[in-house]
Write an enzyme that holds these catalytic residues in place. Structure first.
Site, short mmCIF file in Angstrom:
data_model
loop_
_atom_site.label_atom_id
_atom_site.label_comp_id
_atom_site.label_asym_id
_atom_site.label_seq_id
_atom_site.Cartn_x
_atom_site.Cartn_y
_atom_site.Cartn_z
N GLY A 101 -8.34 -2.34 10.80
CA GLY A 101 -7.76 -3.59 10.34
C GLY A 101 -7.52 -4.58 11.47
N GLY A 103 -5.17 -5.09 13.69
CA GLY A 103 -4.81 -4.59 15.01
C GLY A 103 -5.99 -3.95 15.71
N ASP A 127 -5.46 -4.92 1.84
CA ASP A 127 -4.75 -6.18 1.59
C ASP A 127 -5.68 -7.38 1.46
OD1 ASP A 127 -2.34 -4.88 1.59
OD2 ASP A 127 -1.78 -5.49 3.61
N ARG A 162 11.25 -4.59 -22.97
CA ARG A 162 11.76 -4.72 -21.62
C ARG A 162 10.90 -5.63 -20.77
NH1 ARG A 162 12.27 1.63 -20.30
NH2 ARG A 162 14.26 2.01 -21.32
N GLY A 170 0.95 -5.75 -0.08
CA GLY A 170 0.74 -7.12 0.37
C GLY A 170 1.96 -7.60 1.13
N ARG A 171 2.05 -7.21 2.40
CA ARG A 171 3.23 -7.59 3.17
C ARG A 171 3.19 -9.07 3.53
NH1 ARG A 171 4.18 -2.82 6.77
NH2 ARG A 171 4.28 -1.95 4.66
N GLN A 273 -1.85 3.12 -4.22
CA GLN A 273 -2.88 2.09 -4.16
C GLN A 273 -3.93 2.32 -3.08
OE1 GLN A 273 -0.73 -2.00 -4.61
NE2 GLN A 273 0.81 -0.45 -4.16
#
Lengths: 341, 341, 341, 341
Positions: A101, A103, A127, A162, A170-171, A273
C-alpha cells in the site's frame, strides 16, 4: 534474472493471484527465476527467503491471503537498504517486486531513488485510496462482502422496523462506503471526505422511515460528524485512530436512536472485509497486474508500478500512487445523494 | 416531463438497478414522472404501460431480473414507429429510455434518426460485446457465477483426475470465458475470436496433466475448433445456432478424452449465468448508468446512451455501441496464454 | 376456520417460509382462511391485522426476515388475554399460530392453559436452545454465516500470523459456536456451558501456533472464563447482558495477546448471523413446520407445537420446549476437544 | 494400531472433513497411526499408499473433493481380497476405513463377512439414498447448490414469463429434487419414485402460470413420465443410463412448451452439485462421522459404519445401509404436493 517477491502491509484479497501472475509470467515469458520473501520487508532484512517455483503458485488464483506472509515492518528498520543489498547479493537477487500500500510504495520509491535498489511496485489496498490507478485489487472483494452484509442486515431491520448502522473500512476515504452503500440501497452514506451534521443524518433517516423503509446507514470508519470532533475526542481515541468505545457506528447508533426515536443497531464489519477468496473481478485484475509487474521487472523499469487505466494495464511511477490520497470526488458524492433518504 | 422505461432482449443482472436509478434520479433531480413499459417494445406497441413511482422501485438494487418484463419483440413489428408515437401521445410520454443489447440499441438508434422518436439508451449484455463502453453491466455477475462454478468443478476434477470442460456464454465473443477462465485458473480458454487446433488443445491439456493438475478447459459457446466447421456442421445446428447434440462442450469433452486419454466431462452453465442477484460491481455500475440516463432524457440528448469510460459515466452515440462487435483483442489473448497448460 | 399468524421475538431466517407453509397448507388442504397479525402480540393487542391470501405468501421460501414484522411485546401487556379474545372475536379468528422463541412459547402455553385461548406454536430461535425439537429453524443459517466468516478471517490470520477471536451468538448455549467452530476448523471453542481457564485457552492457542497454524478461537457471546466473573463484572454489564466495553471477544483478544504474545484481533459477528436468505436446510425445515402447524391448528390441537424429530415433523406440547434450556451436552464438548489446539 | 483410509466412488462435499476427523481423533484419542490409500480400492490393490499425519489433514474441514483421490475400481478386481491382505500386511495396516457409497459399502461388507478383512465404513452419497442413516454427508451441500441455482433461474423465468425445467441429481431417488424444489419454491417436483403423467405436469405448470408465476419444474435425473418408457427408449439411452439427447430436462422442456404453450428452457446442473466447499452442516456431520469411525476402527467393530440418527452419531451394520434403497416416502410426496401448481 532472479526476482524476489514480497507482500507488505494489511492482508488483501488478490495478493496470491498477483504472486501467481508474476511467477508464471516471469518463468514462461522470460525464463526468470523467483524467490519468495517472507513477511514483507522483514524477510528481506532478516534473510528469510525461499526459492519459489511454478509448483508453489499452483491453484492460487482464488485463494485469499498471501502465501508469502506479510508484516508492517518498515524498510528502513533493522539495517535498512544496506542490509537489503547484502541479502540480495547473497542470493543473487537482481530485483524486487513489492506488493503493498501507500507506505510500502513510498518506501520502495525512496529505495529506488535514493538507494538505487531495483524495485517494481504493485499497488494494494482494499480502501482504493491510491492515486495512479483506476482501482486497486481487493477493493471489489471488500465492497462485495460489505454489500452482502448490508443485504443480510436489511431483513432484520425491516422485520424489527429498526435503523441499522453499518461500519465499513475506510479510515481516510469513503470508497467502500460509497460503493457498498449504493449497491446495498443505503439511505445515508457517511464518508470522511464529506462531514455532515446530525441534522442532516436525522433528515435522511426519518425520511426513509416515513416512506416505510427500515433506514440503512453505511458509515466509513473514518467519518466524523460535522462539529463533533471535540465530543469524539472526549470519548478517547486509541493509537490506531479508533475511538475507545468501539467504532464510529457504536457512537452513531445510539445517537440516531436518541434524535430520531427509531430503535438503532450498530454492526462493525471489520476484518471480514479483507479476508477470504477474492471476487472474479479482483482475481482477473490481480493476475494481470502481476503479469505486467513481471515484465516491468524483467525490463528494468525500476520505480514503476503496474496499474489499471480503463481496461488496460499500464505502467506509472510508484511515486504517483502516493503523492496524494485518492478521495471520493465531490461529483460522486452529489450523484449518490439522490439515493439517500 | 414524462418518461417511459423499457427493458428488451435477454435477462441480465442489474436491469432492476438501472430502472431504480432512472426513476429516483428523474423524480428527485428533475421532478419528471415515469411510466413502466411491459416486456420491451411489445408493451409500447400494445399499450401495456403503468405509472411507475418511487414505491415501485424500492429495494430493487440487488434484485435480479427486470420488474418490467422483457421480450424479443422487434420495434418495427406490429405497427412500428407509428403505433409507438400513438401510444406515447395517448399517455403523454415525452421520451423513452430503452435498456437493451445490440438489437435494441440499433433499433432505437434508427427510431431516433429516421423517425424522430425521443429515445435514450442504456447498453445491456452479459456478453460485454458492445462497443462504446468499457464494460456492460451484467458481465461482472456472469463472470462471477462462471468463476464460482469453475471453483466447484475443480475439486471434482482433482478428486477423479479428470479433465473438466466448462461451457460459458459468448456466442460471438470470449469475454466471459477469458475472465472466468483467468479467475478460475483454467489451463485452456477457448474463444470464438481465436480458433485453435485440437493439437493445441491436446498440448495444453496434457501439459497440465503432466504437472499433476486436473485440466480445466473453459470454452465460450461460440468457439469452433480450427478446421472443424464441416464436422460441426454435420452434427447439425438448430435455429438458435446451437449444435443439435448440446453445446460445444458436449462435443469437446469426448473428443479430448479420445485424443488425450484423460477422462473428461462437460458442464454447460447456460442460464445460470444470467439470473440472480447482481454483484456489487454491477449494482453500482447499473445504478450510475440509470441515473445518467435520466439526465440524458431530461436534457433531450436523443440518440445518446450512458456508458462507462474508466471510472466515469459518460454519454456516447447509441450507434457507436453497435457499429462493431467488441471482441477480445489479440493482446489479451496473448497475455492469457501464459497461464495455459 | 379462520387462523391468525404472528411472529414474535428476534428475527430468524426461515420465518417467511413458515408463514408460507402455514398459509398454503391451510388453504389447499383445509380451505381455512388466514389473517396476518403485525409485529407479534402487539398486532393482536392493538388490532393490527390483515387478510392474508396465497398472493401474500408467494415467493417467500427464500426471503429473509418476516413479512408480518415482529416485536418483543409481551402477551400480558396492554389488555392481555381479554383484549386478545376481543380482537379475535371481532375478526372471527378461531385460532392463532404463534411462531416464536422461549418467551413466546411460554406465554402462548399459559394463554392456552390458563385462558383457554386456541393457540398452536412453532419453535423459533437461531440459538437452537429449545427443548422438544432436534433443531430449530434459523440455526443452520446462523452456523452457515458464522462458518463462512471464520473461513474469511482465517486467511487474514494466516497472512499476519495472528490469532483471531470470533464472537458468535449464544447467550446461554454454545450451539452456534460448537458447530461453526467445528466446521471452520477452530483451535478453541468457548461456550457458556463449559467455562475454561485462561491457562487452558493459552494451551490451545500456543499449541496451534506451535504447529504453524494461525490460532482461531470461536467464542459464544455468553461465555465467561473460569474464575473471572468478578473481573468481568467490574467492566460493567449493560441492561442486555452485554459488557460495556463490547463483547467477550473484545475482552479476550487483548488478554490472549497478553498471555501468549501472539497478536490477536476480535470480530463480533452480531446481527449478521440472523439476517438474510435462509439456507436450503432451513427453508425445507421451516416449510414443513409451517405445514404441520396448519394441520395442528385445523385439528384443534391447542397447546401443541410442530417440531423436528429425526427426519420427521411431529407434534409436542409447547410447554416441553421451554421447561429446560437445551444446552450442549458434555459428550459433544468432549468430542469437539479432540479438534482443539 | 495402523489404519488405512480410502475414499471410493463419486466425489462428494465433506470427504476431506471425514478424513480429517478420522486422523485427528485416531491420533489424539488412541495414538493410532494412519496411511492414506490413493484412489479408493485401486490404491490398496496397487500398493499406492502414504503415511498420513496431522499435517496432511490440516485445514481440510472446508475443502471440497478428497485429498486421497477416488476411483470406481471394484474391490474384487486385480487380485481382490488376497492382494489387499498382502498390501495390508506389507505395510502393517491393521484396519481400513472405507468411505463410500452403496457399491463400496456392499463390497466392504462382503470383504468383512466372507474374507475376514478388518473394515469400517462411512456412508457417502450426495443422493441420500442409503438406509441406516438419517442423512448422508454431501446431500446438504448438493441441495444448497441446487436451491441457489433455482433462485437464480427464477429471476430469468419471471423476466421472460418462461417455464424453467431444472434437472438435479438423483438417478434412483428424488431427495435432492424434493428438498431443493421445496426450498426453491418449485411449482412441480418430479422424482423417480412417483411417475406422473404429462396431464398432471401440464396442470401444475398452467396453474402456476395462471396465478401469474413463472413455472419452475425441478426434476430428478431418473424421473420418467408415466407411460412414456417406450418413447424415451426410442430416444436411446447411453451406457450410463442417460438418454442420448441429454438429460430428462432436455426432453421435458420442449414437451412442456408444446403442451402448455409456455416458452420453456432446460438447465442441467450436473457436476456442479457435487463439487466445491461443503456447507457448515455437512462439515459438522462429516467431522463427527470421521471421529466416530476412528473409534469403531480402534475398537475393532468390523463391518460397522458410523451413521446419523437424530442428533446422534451411532454405529450400525454396513449391510443395513445397502439392503434397500432409501427412497422418498409417500408421506413426503403428499406433503410436498400442497406446494405445487
Amino acid at each position: 534474472m532472479k526476482i524476489g517477491v514480497l507482500t507488505s502491509g494489511g492482508d488483501c484479497p488478490g495478493l496470491n493471484a498477483v504472486i501467481r501472475g508474476i511467477v508464471r509470467k516471469g518463468i514462461r515469458s522470460h525464463e526468470d527465476t523467483f524467490v519468495g520473501i517472507r513477511d514483507g520487508w522483514r524477510g528481506l532484512l532478516e534473510d528469510d527467503v525461499f526459492d519459489m517455483t511454478m509448483l508453489d503458485v499452483r491453484g492460487l488464483s482464488g485463494r485469499g491471503g498471501t502465501i508469502l506472509g506479510t508484516s508492517r515492518t518498515h524498510p528502513y528498520e533493522g539495517g535498512g537498504p544496506e542490509r537489503m543489498r547484502e541479502v540480495m547479493t547473497a542470493h543473487g537477487i537482481d530485483a524486487i517486486v513489492a506488493i503493498g500500500g501507500e507506505g510500502t510504495l513510498a518506501g520502495a520509491s525512496r529505495l529506488v531513488n535514493e538507494e538505487g535498489l531495483n524495485i517494481i511496485g504493485v499497488p494494494k489496498t482494499i480502501d482504493n485510496d491510491l492515486s495512479g490507478t483506476d482501482y486497486t485489487f481487493g477493493f471489489d472483494s471488500a465492497q462485495a462482502i460489505a454489500t452482502e452484509s448490508i443485504d443480510r442486515l436489511r431483513t432484520t431491520a425491516e422485520s424489527h422496523h429498526r435503523c441499522m448502522v453499518i461500519e465499513v473500512m475506510g479510515r481516510n476515504v469513503g470508497w467502500i462506503a460509497l460503493h457498498a452503500g449504493m449497491a446495498g440501497g443505503a439511505h445515508a452514506i457517511l464518508m470522511p471526505e464529506f462531514p455532515v451534521s446530525f441534522d442532516q443524518i436525522e433528515e435522511w433517516v426519518t425520511s426513509a422511515r416515513d416512506r416505510g423503509r427500515a433506514p440503512i446507514v453505511v458509515v466509513a470508519e473514518g467519518f466524523i460528524p460535522e462539529g463533533l470532533d471535540e465530543q469524539v475526542a472526549d470519548r478517547g481515541v486509541d493509537n490506531k485512530g479508533r475511538t475507545r468505545l468501539g467504532g464510529i457506528a457504536d457512537f452513531l447508533a445510539p445517537k440516531i436512536e436518541e434524535i430520531t426515536g427509531i430503535e438503532s443497531r450498530a454492526t462493525i464489519l471489520g476484518h471480514l472485509q479483507r479476508g477470504g477468496s477474492p471476487t472474479a473481478y479482483d482475481r482477473v485484475l490481480s493476475t494481470r497486474l502481476g503479469m505486467a509487474a513481471a515484465d516491468l521487472a524483467h525490463n528494468g523499469d525500476w520505480g514503476k508500478m503496474a496499474s489499471l487505466k480503463g481496461t488496460d494495464i499500464v505502467s506509472v511511477d510508484m511515486a504517483s500512487a502516493v503523492d496524494r490520497l485518492k478521495s471520493v470526488p465531490l461529483q460522486r458524492w452529489e450523484e449518490a445523494q439522490v439515493l439517500f433518504g
